[in-house]
Design a protein around this motif. Structure first.
Motif, PDB file in Angstrom:
ATOM      1  N   PHE A 237       0.841  -1.194   0.000  1.00 36.25           N
ATOM      2  CA  PHE A 237       0.000   0.000   0.000  1.00 36.25           C
ATOM      3  C   PHE A 237       0.877   1.246   0.000  1.00 36.25           C
ATOM      4  O   PHE A 237       2.058   1.204   0.346  1.00 36.25           O
ATOM      5  N   SER A 238       0.257   2.359  -0.402  1.00 35.26           N
ATOM      6  CA  SER A 238       0.943   3.653  -0.433  1.00 35.26           C
ATOM      7  C   SER A 238       0.024   4.704   0.150  1.00 35.26           C
ATOM      8  O   SER A 238      -1.195   4.667  -0.058  1.00 35.26           O
ATOM      9  N   LEU A 239       0.608   5.652   0.881  1.00 36.98           N
ATOM     10  CA  LEU A 239      -0.129   6.758   1.485  1.00 36.98           C
ATOM     11  C   LEU A 239       0.416   8.072   0.924  1.00 36.98           C
ATOM     12  O   LEU A 239       1.634   8.290   0.903  1.00 36.98           O
ATOM     13  N   TYR A 240      -0.487   8.925   0.464  1.00 38.29           N
ATOM     14  CA  TYR A 240      -0.100  10.183  -0.175  1.00 38.29           C
ATOM     15  C   TYR A 240      -0.701  11.368   0.577  1.00 38.29           C
ATOM     16  O   TYR A 240      -1.913  11.440   0.768  1.00 38.29           O
ATOM     17  N   ARG A 241       0.162  12.275   1.003  1.00 40.73           N
ATOM     18  CA  ARG A 241      -0.293  13.528   1.606  1.00 40.73           C
ATOM     19  C   ARG A 241       0.174  14.666   0.721  1.00 40.73           C
ATOM     20  O   ARG A 241       1.341  14.712   0.320  1.00 40.73           O
ATOM     21  N   PHE A 242      -0.736  15.589   0.413  1.00 35.15           N
ATOM     22  CA  PHE A 242      -0.462  16.597  -0.596  1.00 35.15           C
ATOM     23  C   PHE A 242      -0.067  17.930   0.014  1.00 35.15           C
ATOM     24  O   PHE A 242      -0.346  18.215   1.184  1.00 35.15           O
ATOM     25  N   ALA A 243       0.590  18.740  -0.810  1.00 36.52           N
ATOM     26  CA  ALA A 243       1.111  20.020  -0.331  1.00 36.52           C
ATOM     27  C   ALA A 243      -0.006  20.957   0.103  1.00 36.52           C
ATOM     28  O   ALA A 243       0.164  21.742   1.038  1.00 36.52           O
ATOM     29  N   GLU A 244      -1.143  20.881  -0.572  1.00 31.32           N
ATOM     30  CA  GLU A 244      -2.273  21.722  -0.197  1.00 31.32           C
ATOM     31  C   GLU A 244      -3.149  20.964   0.788  1.00 31.32           C
ATOM     32  O   GLU A 244      -3.674  19.896   0.460  1.00 31.32           O
ATOM     33  N   PRO A 245      -3.325  21.485   2.002  1.00 30.11           N
ATOM     34  CA  PRO A 245      -4.072  20.758   3.038  1.00 30.11           C
ATOM     35  C   PRO A 245      -5.505  20.418   2.626  1.00 30.11           C
ATOM     36  O   PRO A 245      -6.072  19.443   3.112  1.00 30.11           O
ATOM     37  N   GLN A 246      -6.100  21.209   1.718  1.00 29.50           N
ATOM     38  CA  GLN A 246      -7.478  20.936   1.311  1.00 29.50           C
ATOM     39  C   GLN A 246      -7.599  19.708   0.414  1.00 29.50           C
ATOM     40  O   GLN A 246      -8.690  19.165   0.257  1.00 29.50           O
ATOM     41  N   ASP A 247      -6.500  19.296  -0.205  1.00 29.52           N
ATOM     42  CA  ASP A 247      -6.528  18.090  -1.036  1.00 29.52           C
ATOM     43  C   ASP A 247      -6.523  16.869  -0.120  1.00 29.52           C
ATOM     44  O   ASP A 247      -5.645  16.730   0.730  1.00 29.52           O
ATOM     45  N   PRO A 248      -7.486  15.975  -0.277  1.00 27.00           N
ATOM     46  CA  PRO A 248      -7.616  14.858   0.674  1.00 27.00           C
ATOM     47  C   PRO A 248      -6.470  13.858   0.566  1.00 27.00           C
ATOM     48  O   PRO A 248      -6.028  13.508  -0.534  1.00 27.00           O
ATOM     49  N   GLU A 249      -5.965  13.413   1.734  1.00 27.23           N
ATOM     50  CA  GLU A 249      -4.980  12.332   1.727  1.00 27.23           C
ATOM     51  C   GLU A 249      -5.565  11.123   1.008  1.00 27.23           C
ATOM     52  O   GLU A 249      -6.777  10.878   1.066  1.00 27.23           O
ATOM     53  N   THR A 250      -4.702  10.366   0.355  1.00 31.84           N
ATOM     54  CA  THR A 250      -5.166   9.246  -0.456  1.00 31.84           C
ATOM     55  C   THR A 250      -4.388   7.988  -0.113  1.00 31.84           C
ATOM     56  O   THR A 250      -3.176   8.026   0.114  1.00 31.84           O
ATOM     57  N   LEU A 251      -5.107   6.882  -0.074  1.00 28.06           N
ATOM     58  CA  LEU A 251      -4.526   5.562   0.155  1.00 28.06           C
ATOM     59  C   LEU A 251      -4.678   4.742  -1.117  1.00 28.06           C
ATOM     60  O   LEU A 251      -5.768   4.670  -1.692  1.00 28.06           O
ATOM     61  N   ALA A 252      -3.586   4.130  -1.569  1.00 30.15           N
ATOM     62  CA  ALA A 252      -3.625   3.211  -2.701  1.00 30.15           C
ATOM     63  C   ALA A 252      -3.266   1.819  -2.194  1.00 30.15           C
ATOM     64  O   ALA A 252      -2.191   1.610  -1.646  1.00 30.15           O
ATOM     65  N   VAL A 253      -4.198   0.881  -2.341  1.00 31.96           N
ATOM     66  CA  VAL A 253      -3.969  -0.516  -1.958  1.00 31.96           C
ATOM     67  C   VAL A 253      -3.780  -1.302  -3.241  1.00 31.96           C
ATOM     68  O   VAL A 253      -4.643  -1.304  -4.111  1.00 31.96           O
ATOM     69  N   GLU A 254      -2.649  -1.971  -3.349  1.00 33.17           N
ATOM     70  CA  GLU A 254      -2.253  -2.560  -4.615  1.00 33.17           C
ATOM     71  C   GLU A 254      -2.727  -4.002  -4.771  1.00 33.17           C
ATOM     72  O   GLU A 254      -2.537  -4.828  -3.881  1.00 33.17           O
ATOM     73  N   GLY A 255      -3.335  -4.287  -5.921  1.00 29.88           N
ATOM     74  CA  GLY A 255      -3.698  -5.643  -6.301  1.00 29.88           C
ATOM     75  C   GLY A 255      -3.002  -6.019  -7.588  1.00 29.88           C
ATOM     76  O   GLY A 255      -2.286  -5.214  -8.187  1.00 29.88           O
ATOM     77  N   MET A 256      -3.219  -7.246  -8.067  1.00 29.55           N
ATOM     78  CA  MET A 256      -2.534  -7.677  -9.281  1.00 29.55           C
ATOM     79  C   MET A 256      -3.090  -6.979 -10.512  1.00 29.55           C
ATOM     80  O   MET A 256      -2.343  -6.541 -11.388  1.00 29.55           O
ATOM     81  N   SER A 257      -4.408  -6.851 -10.608  1.00 26.91           N
ATOM     82  CA  SER A 257      -5.015  -6.252 -11.792  1.00 26.91           C
ATOM     83  C   SER A 257      -5.825  -5.004 -11.488  1.00 26.91           C
ATOM     84  O   SER A 257      -6.256  -4.316 -12.395  1.00 26.91           O
ATOM     85  N   THR A 258      -6.001  -4.690 -10.220  1.00 26.49           N
ATOM     86  CA  THR A 258      -6.787  -3.518  -9.840  1.00 26.49           C
ATOM     87  C   THR A 258      -6.201  -2.888  -8.587  1.00 26.49           C
ATOM     88  O   THR A 258      -5.817  -3.598  -7.660  1.00 26.49           O
ATOM     89  N   ASN A 259      -6.133  -1.561  -8.587  1.00 25.67           N
ATOM     90  CA  ASN A 259      -5.708  -0.837  -7.394  1.00 25.67           C
ATOM     91  C   ASN A 259      -6.907  -0.124  -6.797  1.00 25.67           C
ATOM     92  O   ASN A 259      -7.762   0.396  -7.519  1.00 25.67           O
ATOM     93  N   LEU A 260      -6.963  -0.095  -5.484  1.00 27.23           N
ATOM     94  CA  LEU A 260      -8.053   0.556  -4.771  1.00 27.23           C
ATOM     95  C   LEU A 260      -7.556   1.900  -4.256  1.00 27.23           C
ATOM     96  O   LEU A 260      -6.569   1.963  -3.534  1.00 27.23           O
ATOM     97  N   MET A 261      -8.227   2.982  -4.645  1.00 23.28           N
ATOM     98  CA  MET A 261      -7.869   4.325  -4.206  1.00 23.28           C
ATOM     99  C   MET A 261      -8.930   4.815  -3.217  1.00 23.28           C
ATOM    100  O   MET A 261     -10.116   4.868  -3.562  1.00 23.28           O
ATOM    101  N   LEU A 262      -8.512   5.178  -2.006  1.00 27.60           N
ATOM    102  CA  LEU A 262      -9.442   5.574  -0.956  1.00 27.60           C
ATOM    103  C   LEU A 262      -9.023   6.901  -0.334  1.00 27.60           C
ATOM    104  O   LEU A 262      -7.827   7.189  -0.211  1.00 27.60           O
ATOM    105  N   THR A 263     -10.013   7.698   0.068  1.00 28.19           N
ATOM    106  CA  THR A 263      -9.734   8.942   0.786  1.00 28.19           C
ATOM    107  C   THR A 263     -10.462   8.991   2.125  1.00 28.19           C
ATOM    108  O   THR A 263     -10.391  10.003   2.822  1.00 28.19           O
ATOM    109  N   GLU A 264     -11.125   7.913   2.498  1.00 28.54           N
ATOM    110  CA  GLU A 264     -11.878   7.862   3.753  1.00 28.54           C
ATOM    111  C   GLU A 264     -10.906   7.932   4.929  1.00 28.54           C
ATOM    112  O   GLU A 264      -9.943   7.173   5.010  1.00 28.54           O
TER     113      GLU A 264
END
Length: 330
Positions: A237-264
């Protein structure tokens, strides 16, 4: 290498702001559609969910309806322009593919990236040779080995994917505000099963070089180390925090053929806690640097680190498969 957020991230930000403004105005989606006179009932939904390229005229109509003025209006108009300029943003990269673009869109504009990788060196850290091995080792899952034309075309695709993956890596060394990058990599990702000896030796050298960057923190997690209270991570998995605080942090969970992108936020907190457990269990950055140096020497000597000669080194034998899809491994 762009230091600004990608158009996709801008679309998400714009959609979040437009939804908040609608709710503050106490209007339903149907009421907005009727007031503006849009023919498509799904148009507003696509805008608010960041799924469509925004048209400035449409956004201005919404801002008029919500009575947005002044600096807030100017900011949202500027975000709309950035959200619509996909081609301009892509020109910042020497080469890009659809498979790599999803990660590039997340990485651009990041202030911090945290990644856990159990079996593969993260894409931002890979050498050209290691990246090629990773892509080629999965190619047989996507192509028909009996179709020579398809195989020739796939060779071209492979080289484009390698080049696009390398293009993303300038993120870590750009002169303007490179993100703080941390990675916990399982020892298995650099084991003898990961590739030919010379490829692994070069990959270890690359990691040593990157670990010296002031914005990069690398930690190797030994295979026998206990994590927290016997916790076992389920996937990369990867966690992304952006320079602009208003942009929601994002989680990417990696699969073989599909990645799940979450901001919850609940999911972000859980995976952040897991990453802290992984960091606590892994070697320190200094110990990791020593391990990389020692292991590179063992690879050069042809040993797996336990006194055994390293076997293999060839790519897996071709297996016949007619499955279709796209591998999303970084």
């Amino acid at each position: 290498m762009p230091s600004s957020p990608s158009p996709i991230l801008r679309r998400r930000r714009l959609g979040t702001e437009l939804r908040r403004l609608r709710e503050a105005a106490r209007l339903t989606g149907d009421q907005v559609i009727e007031a503006i006179g849009w023919a498509s009932a799904s148009k507003l939904s696509r805008l608010e969910n960041g799924r469509s390229r925004p048209d400035l005229r449409d956004v201005l109509d919404l801002l008029d309806l919500y009575q947005v003025t002044g600096a807030q209006r100017d900011e949202l108009v500027a975000i709309t322009g950035e959200a619509a300029d996909i081609r301009g943003w892509l020109r910042s990269y020497p080469v890009m593919t659809s498979a790599q673009r999803g990660y590039a869109e997340l990485e651009a504009g990041c202030a911090e990236i945290r990644e856990y990788s159990p079996v593969i060196v993260p894409g931002l850290l890979q050498t050209e040779a290691y990246a090629r091995v990773r892509i080629l080792s999965s190619r047989q899952l996507l192509t028909d080995p009996e179709n020579a034309d398809a195989e020739n075309a796939e060779t071209e695709v492979t080289e484009a994917e390698v080049a696009a993956r390398l293009a993303r890596q300038s993120l870590l060394t750009r002169e303007t505000e490179p993100p703080a990058y941390s990675a916990v990599i399982e020892e298995a990702a650099l084991g003898v099963r990961a590739g030919p000896r010379e490829v692994l030796r070069a990959q270890l050298a690359q990691l040593r070089k990157l670990a010296a960057l002031p914005n990069v923190t690398l930690q190797v997690l030994p295979g026998e180390t206990i994590i927290a209270d016997w916790y076992l991570p389920h996937t990369a998995f990867s966690l992304y925090r952006f320079a602009e605080p208003q942009d929601p942090e994002t989680l990417a969970v990696e699969g073989m053929s599909t990645n799940l992108m979450l901001t919850e936020q609940g999911e972000i907190r859980r995976y952040s806690m897991v990453f802290e457990w992984l960091q606590a269990a892994a070697m320190s950055p200094a110990e990791t640097l020593e391990w990389l140096t020692e292991t590179a020497g063992q690879r050069a000597a042809g040993s797996d680190g336990n006194g055994r000669a390293a076997r293999g080194g060839a790519l897996p034998p071709v297996q016949r498969s007619r499955r279709s899809g796209r591998l999303t491994e970084q």
